[in-house]
Design a protein around this motif. Sequence first.
Motif, PDB file in Angstrom:
ATOM      1  N   ALA A  71      79.442  77.281 -44.641  1.00 23.06           N
ATOM      2  CA  ALA A  71      79.410  77.306 -45.755  1.00 23.06           C
ATOM      3  C   ALA A  71      78.173  76.257 -46.360  1.00 23.06           C
ATOM      4  O   ALA A  71      77.756  76.440 -47.520  1.00 23.06           O
ATOM      5  N   GLU A  72      78.293  75.039 -46.138  1.00 24.06           N
ATOM      6  CA  GLU A  72      77.609  74.270 -46.794  1.00 24.06           C
ATOM      7  C   GLU A  72      76.014  74.712 -46.253  1.00 24.06           C
ATOM      8  O   GLU A  72      75.384  74.240 -47.474  1.00 24.06           O
ATOM      9  N   ILE A  73      75.771  75.109 -45.102  1.00 30.05           N
ATOM     10  CA  ILE A  73      74.420  75.449 -44.891  1.00 30.05           C
ATOM     11  C   ILE A  73      73.792  76.793 -45.793  1.00 30.05           C
ATOM     12  O   ILE A  73      72.797  76.742 -46.326  1.00 30.05           O
ATOM     13  N   LEU A  74      74.717  77.633 -45.987  1.00 24.71           N
ATOM     14  CA  LEU A  74      74.666  78.906 -47.081  1.00 24.71           C
ATOM     15  C   LEU A  74      74.772  78.240 -48.538  1.00 24.71           C
ATOM     16  O   LEU A  74      74.638  79.080 -49.279  1.00 24.71           O
ATOM     17  N   GLU A  75      75.233  77.299 -48.598  1.00 32.72           N
ATOM     18  CA  GLU A  75      75.436  76.499 -50.225  1.00 32.72           C
ATOM     19  C   GLU A  75      76.115  77.463 -50.644  1.00 32.72           C
ATOM     20  O   GLU A  75      76.058  78.131 -51.870  1.00 32.72           O
ATOM     21  N   VAL A  76      77.349  77.868 -50.390  1.00 29.45           N
ATOM     22  CA  VAL A  76      78.651  78.671 -50.995  1.00 29.45           C
ATOM     23  C   VAL A  76      79.801  77.646 -50.745  1.00 29.45           C
ATOM     24  O   VAL A  76      79.920  76.951 -49.914  1.00 29.45           O
ATOM     25  N   GLU A  77      80.842  77.979 -51.436  1.00 30.74           N
ATOM     26  CA  GLU A  77      81.993  77.311 -51.326  1.00 30.74           C
ATOM     27  C   GLU A  77      82.778  77.721 -50.137  1.00 30.74           C
ATOM     28  O   GLU A  77      83.503  76.905 -49.644  1.00 30.74           O
ATOM     29  N   GLU A  78      82.952  78.948 -50.039  1.00 27.81           N
ATOM     30  CA  GLU A  78      83.436  79.640 -48.932  1.00 27.81           C
ATOM     31  C   GLU A  78      82.890  80.710 -48.227  1.00 27.81           C
ATOM     32  O   GLU A  78      82.214  81.417 -48.920  1.00 27.81           O
ATOM     33  N   VAL A  79      82.883  80.967 -46.876  1.00 27.66           N
ATOM     34  CA  VAL A  79      82.082  81.989 -46.290  1.00 27.66           C
ATOM     35  C   VAL A  79      82.989  83.108 -46.110  1.00 27.66           C
ATOM     36  O   VAL A  79      84.242  82.944 -45.878  1.00 27.66           O
ATOM     37  N   ASP A  80      82.615  84.391 -46.335  1.00 25.20           N
ATOM     38  CA  ASP A  80      83.254  85.536 -45.939  1.00 25.20           C
ATOM     39  C   ASP A  80      82.917  85.945 -44.540  1.00 25.20           C
ATOM     40  O   ASP A  80      81.707  86.338 -44.243  1.00 25.20           O
ATOM     41  N   CYS A  81      84.127  85.903 -43.661  1.00 21.98           N
ATOM     42  CA  CYS A  81      83.555  86.154 -42.188  1.00 21.98           C
ATOM     43  C   CYS A  81      83.342  87.216 -41.766  1.00 21.98           C
ATOM     44  O   CYS A  81      82.665  87.425 -40.660  1.00 21.98           O
ATOM     45  N   ARG A  82      83.621  88.356 -42.386  1.00 17.70           N
ATOM     46  CA  ARG A  82      83.232  89.433 -42.050  1.00 17.70           C
ATOM     47  C   ARG A  82      81.575  89.995 -42.376  1.00 17.70           C
ATOM     48  O   ARG A  82      81.131  90.812 -42.090  1.00 17.70           O
ATOM     49  N   LYS A  83      81.000  89.055 -43.160  1.00 18.26           N
ATOM     50  CA  LYS A  83      79.684  89.187 -43.665  1.00 18.26           C
ATOM     51  C   LYS A  83      78.844  88.585 -42.798  1.00 18.26           C
ATOM     52  O   LYS A  83      79.059  88.146 -41.837  1.00 18.26           O
ATOM     53  N   LYS A  84      77.471  89.370 -42.587  1.00 15.55           N
ATOM     54  CA  LYS A  84      76.573  88.799 -41.801  1.00 15.55           C
ATOM     55  C   LYS A  84      75.846  87.591 -42.479  1.00 15.55           C
ATOM     56  O   LYS A  84      75.788  87.632 -43.650  1.00 15.55           O
ATOM     57  N   LEU A  85      75.425  86.700 -41.567  1.00 20.53           N
ATOM     58  CA  LEU A  85      74.479  85.799 -41.978  1.00 20.53           C
ATOM     59  C   LEU A  85      73.393  86.056 -43.113  1.00 20.53           C
ATOM     60  O   LEU A  85      73.092  85.560 -44.206  1.00 20.53           O
ATOM     61  N   SER A  86      72.531  87.285 -42.675  1.00 15.19           N
ATOM     62  CA  SER A  86      71.410  87.823 -43.429  1.00 15.19           C
ATOM     63  C   SER A  86      72.220  88.347 -44.866  1.00 15.19           C
ATOM     64  O   SER A  86      71.251  88.631 -45.850  1.00 15.19           O
ATOM     65  N   GLU A  87      73.508  88.493 -45.076  1.00 16.96           N
ATOM     66  CA  GLU A  87      73.787  88.997 -46.491  1.00 16.96           C
ATOM     67  C   GLU A  87      73.677  87.939 -47.366  1.00 16.96           C
ATOM     68  O   GLU A  87      74.085  88.295 -48.570  1.00 16.96           O
ATOM     69  N   TYR A  88      73.679  86.911 -47.097  1.00 14.99           N
ATOM     70  CA  TYR A  88      73.897  85.763 -48.039  1.00 14.99           C
ATOM     71  C   TYR A  88      72.612  85.199 -48.546  1.00 14.99           C
ATOM     72  O   TYR A  88      71.453  85.290 -47.575  1.00 14.99           O
ATOM     73  N   GLU A  89      72.499  85.110 -49.732  1.00 16.03           N
ATOM     74  CA  GLU A  89      71.097  85.155 -50.330  1.00 16.03           C
ATOM     75  C   GLU A  89      70.553  83.628 -49.876  1.00 16.03           C
ATOM     76  O   GLU A  89      69.277  83.468 -49.793  1.00 16.03           O
TER      77      GLU A  89
END
Lengths: 73, 344
Positions: free
Chosen positions: A9-27
């Motif tokens: 989550a820190e790397i993707l700069e979000v509060e919480e990650v959605d486990c079901r998503k792919k990494l590439s779905e994050y901006e």
Amino acid sequence: MEKLLKSIAEILEVEEVDCRKKLSEYEEWDSLAGLSLIALLDSDYGITMNGKEIQSFDSIEDLCNEVLKRTKL
Amino acid sequence: MAFFEIKNVRIIGIASCMPKHVCYTKDSLVNDKYNADEFIRSTGIESRRLDESYTTSDLCVHAAEKLISDLKWDKSEINVLIFVTQGPDYLCPSTACIIQDRLKLSKECYASELPLGCSGWVYGLSYAASMLSRGTVKKGLLLVGDARLFQKTTDPLVGFAGTATAIEYSEGATGFQFHFGTDGSGYDAIIIPDGGTRNQVSQSSFELEDVDGKKMNRLESRMNGMDVFSFAISTAPKSIKKAMTYFNRNLSDFDYCILHQANIQIDEIIRKKLNLTADKVPYSLKEFGNTSSASIPVTISTQLKGKVENKHTEFICCGFGIGLSWGTVMFSTDNLFISDLVEV
């Protein structure tokens, strides 16, 4: 698992990650984020994964499961 | 088990040459994704030397002339010339032959070229050292560098440099201890796809393709950053540890550990894995960028000038990158001569 999700989550700069998503779905997912993740897996889990491997997982959950599996070996 | 020990040979001096023209990261970064500060933070590169009017061999010839004159070497005694680059003057003939003539070295000269990148100085050293260790030839020059942009306009990492390392037969010298490795399965992690014989230059070589969000043609070098990164942080520390274990050495034996200047994240991870303090691992990256195969001699000549000249110094150096290819070398110097930086 929780610790790893928090780090991702820190790397993707979000509060919480959605486990079901792919990494590439994050901006924020790009090659620099990829480097941070590779460095994290190397330093905190002793796992070497290359870019192709990291991006091959269908979800963040699959990635985490693989990390857990390898750390238990 | 690619371990080698080559005795009776030592490094006498090192010279580096770079273009005068300084290119600052903050002025030159062409990328909508990252700003310059972010880029400097992740790579550690604040400036580089670039000037496309010079080839690698031009810079190496300047460095060699300076070193030969500083050491007062008699050119007729230089009978080994090894040139390491990924940017030769021509596809053929070998640039090493051209350099023999430009330096006016004797025609009684073994001249050969080695097309390697970031591991190149260590590999070149093993060539030169093994030629000289027999003692039939007393003096050799190892010329190493790259002066070629990965991509014409957007390359943010590469700095141009040409270096000369003077190597001499020296009866009784402890010489060099090497570990080498190769993994050609990663050949396309850093590659210029067209221009060789596999994919010869054609009309399509000039067409722009989308590579990791960048437009580039097939004559430009492309890199899979994540693969290179994971390779570097895992392989380089292992090679250093293997070399020490095999030759029964400890990291505390060494005054300096010189790493290929890849980028600050990679080098810092390697340094921390080896538990080395920052003063033992000098970087030239910040000022001169990633100077490819030249990065180890550039780091020694720019960062250790004034620190190694009048004493005994123990070095461990590791080069790693394109190929994939890597090498670690351990050696000592006594009164190493470092020429002033040649700027052209």
